[in-house]
Design an enzyme around this catalytic site. Structure first.
Site, PDB file in Angstrom:
ATOM      1  N   GLU A   1       2.287  -2.386  -3.112  1.00 39.03           N
ATOM      2  CA  GLU A   1       2.268  -3.627  -2.339  1.00 39.03           C
ATOM      3  C   GLU A   1       2.611  -4.883  -3.144  1.00 39.03           C
ATOM      4  O   GLU A   1       1.803  -5.817  -3.256  1.00 39.03           O
ATOM      5  CB  GLU A   1       0.905  -3.799  -1.647  1.00 39.03           C
ATOM      6  CG  GLU A   1       0.592  -2.671  -0.689  1.00 39.03           C
ATOM      7  CD  GLU A   1      -0.647  -2.912   0.159  1.00 39.03           C
ATOM      8  OE1 GLU A   1      -0.811  -2.218   1.170  1.00 39.03           O
ATOM      9  OE2 GLU A   1      -1.457  -3.808  -0.190  1.00 39.03           O
TER      10      GLU A   1
ATOM     11  N   GLU B   1       1.020   3.656   4.467  1.00 36.49           N
ATOM     12  CA  GLU B   1      -0.415   3.362   4.557  1.00 36.49           C
ATOM     13  C   GLU B   1      -0.749   2.902   5.960  1.00 36.49           C
ATOM     14  O   GLU B   1      -0.120   1.987   6.488  1.00 36.49           O
ATOM     15  CB  GLU B   1      -0.839   2.248   3.578  1.00 36.49           C
ATOM     16  CG  GLU B   1      -0.979   2.659   2.130  1.00 36.49           C
ATOM     17  CD  GLU B   1      -1.667   1.556   1.304  1.00 36.49           C
ATOM     18  OE1 GLU B   1      -2.526   0.836   1.859  1.00 36.49           O
ATOM     19  OE2 GLU B   1      -1.332   1.421   0.117  1.00 36.49           O
TER      20      GLU B   1
END
Length: 418
Positions: A213, A330
């Site tokens: 991320e 995710e």
């Protein structure tokens, strides 16, 4: 109490999955394993994943904690338990960390200095994944402070007298970038102490991820992160051209196609889904989604609507602009959310899985999804609200196993474009 939430047929299916997990445990103890170690590297062809020339679809999961737990030999059974139970539920890809920078139980103690016991923990994770026929996506660094992250890299540089100002210097400072490259080289060239195979030569590893991320507060356009990827992606490929490479992005849109920013949850994070994934050495795209955080305060239906819109826009862009495969890397439903119940979580996962299946069916661009996250029994200190313990959550395990079966069946109907 969980069993009370089942409808009639759900009871039998849920019990069947639990029985399957128990049988898998017995088989593993008696005869090793009935899973086939991965052979052949995962490749891409146009917008599809392929293995040995055949389409590759998957249902998978996140277990970020594996190396950390496996660094303690007495705790390694938890890694084995998760792989065994995941394989029994048809899960074939696991995403986990290949980094831990500074701090407690660090892999990288200081720039270029590594803990052999922790590295052996990662060796064990890879060898166990191989044993159970599960491929790995390994992230090489973190945006966040957890397990060090880019803040630790910048702090190391500052301690060495390098004039750095903040965490975003991770992307631009030459010394910090050299630290990162050293870590990449160290991990990719590591010889596994269990298998004696270099990581870069191990087909059990599906892909490397540059960072979990990535975000950049100094530049919301996505250009700073883009420059970093343009430097790091070719570097990774110069060491290891066997494996796929992805960025590790959540999917936020940036400035390259301004109208796409309408799909963001009201803000940007310094990445650009389009331009960051257009870099030729990046083999596939990823998205994450946490509607309960990104559009908090909205109803479950409104949050699900956001997730569906998020998936649709990125699937479309991956198929038509990037022309690369997409992974929903995710997603999950937190027990900390207002109104949470196992039924609500199962319904959410069912909706996400149905969308993944339908997108995969329509051309194969969306290769699979990775639920966040699966843990073993006795790991309460790691629980973050999203944890799923397969042996203790029969209804959720049933939902996961059904998706695995559907993706496997669909895989056999797809053809690989020339």
């Amino acid at each position: 109490m969980v069993m009370a939430t089942f409808k009639n047929v759900g009871i039998h299916r849920g019990l069947a999955v639990v029985l399957l997990l128990a049988l898998a445990s017995c088989w593993d103890e008696a005869a090793g394993t009935n899973n086939i170690p991965p052979s052949g590297f995962v490749r891409t062809r146009n917008t599809q994943f392929v293995v040995n020339g055949s389409p590759f679809l998957f249902n998978g999961f996140n277990s970020y904690w594996m190396m950390n737990v496996a660094s303690q030999p007495s705790e390694r059974h938890k890694v084995t338990d998760v792989f065994r139970q995941a394989a029994a539920a048809g899960l074939t890809v696991c995403r986990t960390w290949a980094f831990s920078d500074g701090g407690n139980q660090a892999l990288q103690l200081s720039p270029g200095v590594y803990s052999e016991p922790v590295f052996q923990g990662l060796d064990f994770v890879i060898s166990e994944a191989k044993k159970y026929g599960i491929r790995l996506i390994l992230a090489l660094s973190n945006n966040y402070h957890d397990y060090g992250g880019r803040a630790q890299y910048v702090n190391w540089a500052r301690a060495a007298g390098v004039p750095v100002e903040n965490e975003d210097d991770f992307y631009t400072n030459a010394v910090v970038k050299a630290y990162y490259k050293n870590h990449v080289k160290k991990v990719l060239t590591r010889i596994n102490t269990f298998t004696r195979v270099a990581y870069k030569d191990e087909p059990t590893i599906m892909a490397w991820e540059l960072m979990n991320e990535p975000r950049c507060q100094a530049d919301y356009s996505g250009k700073t992160v883009n420059g970093w990827i343009q430097e790091m992606a070719p570097y990774v490929k110069s060491i290891d051209n066997n494996h796929l490479l992805t960025v590790g992005m959540e999917g936020f849109y940036g400035d390259s196609i301004p109208d796409r920013k309408q799909y963001n949850p009201g803000y940007q994070v310094g990445t650009d889904f389009i331009s960051n994934h257009m870099i030729k050495e990046i083999d596939f795209a990823t998205i994450h989604a946490y509607a309960d955080v990104w559009v908090s305060g909205q109803s479950d239906d409104a949050q699900m609507t956001f997730v569906q819109r998020w998936m649709t826009s990125h699937w479309t862009d991956s198929r038509t602009i990037l022309r690369k495969p997409l992974v929903f890397a995710e997603f999950g439903k937190s027990k900390k959310d207002p109104g949470y119940s196992t039924t609500v979580r199962d319904s959410f996962l069912n909706s996400v899985y149905t969308s993944i299946y339908n997108f995969a069916k329509n051309g194969g661009t969306l290769g699979g999804g990775l639920v966040w996250q699966i843990m073993a029994e006795g790991m309460d200190s790691y629980f973050d609200g999203y944890e799923i313990v397969l042996s203790q959550d029969p209804s959720t395990t049933n939902v996961i196993a059904q998706q695995s079966n559907k993706m496997t069946a669909l895989e056999h109907t797809l053809t690989v474009p020339l």
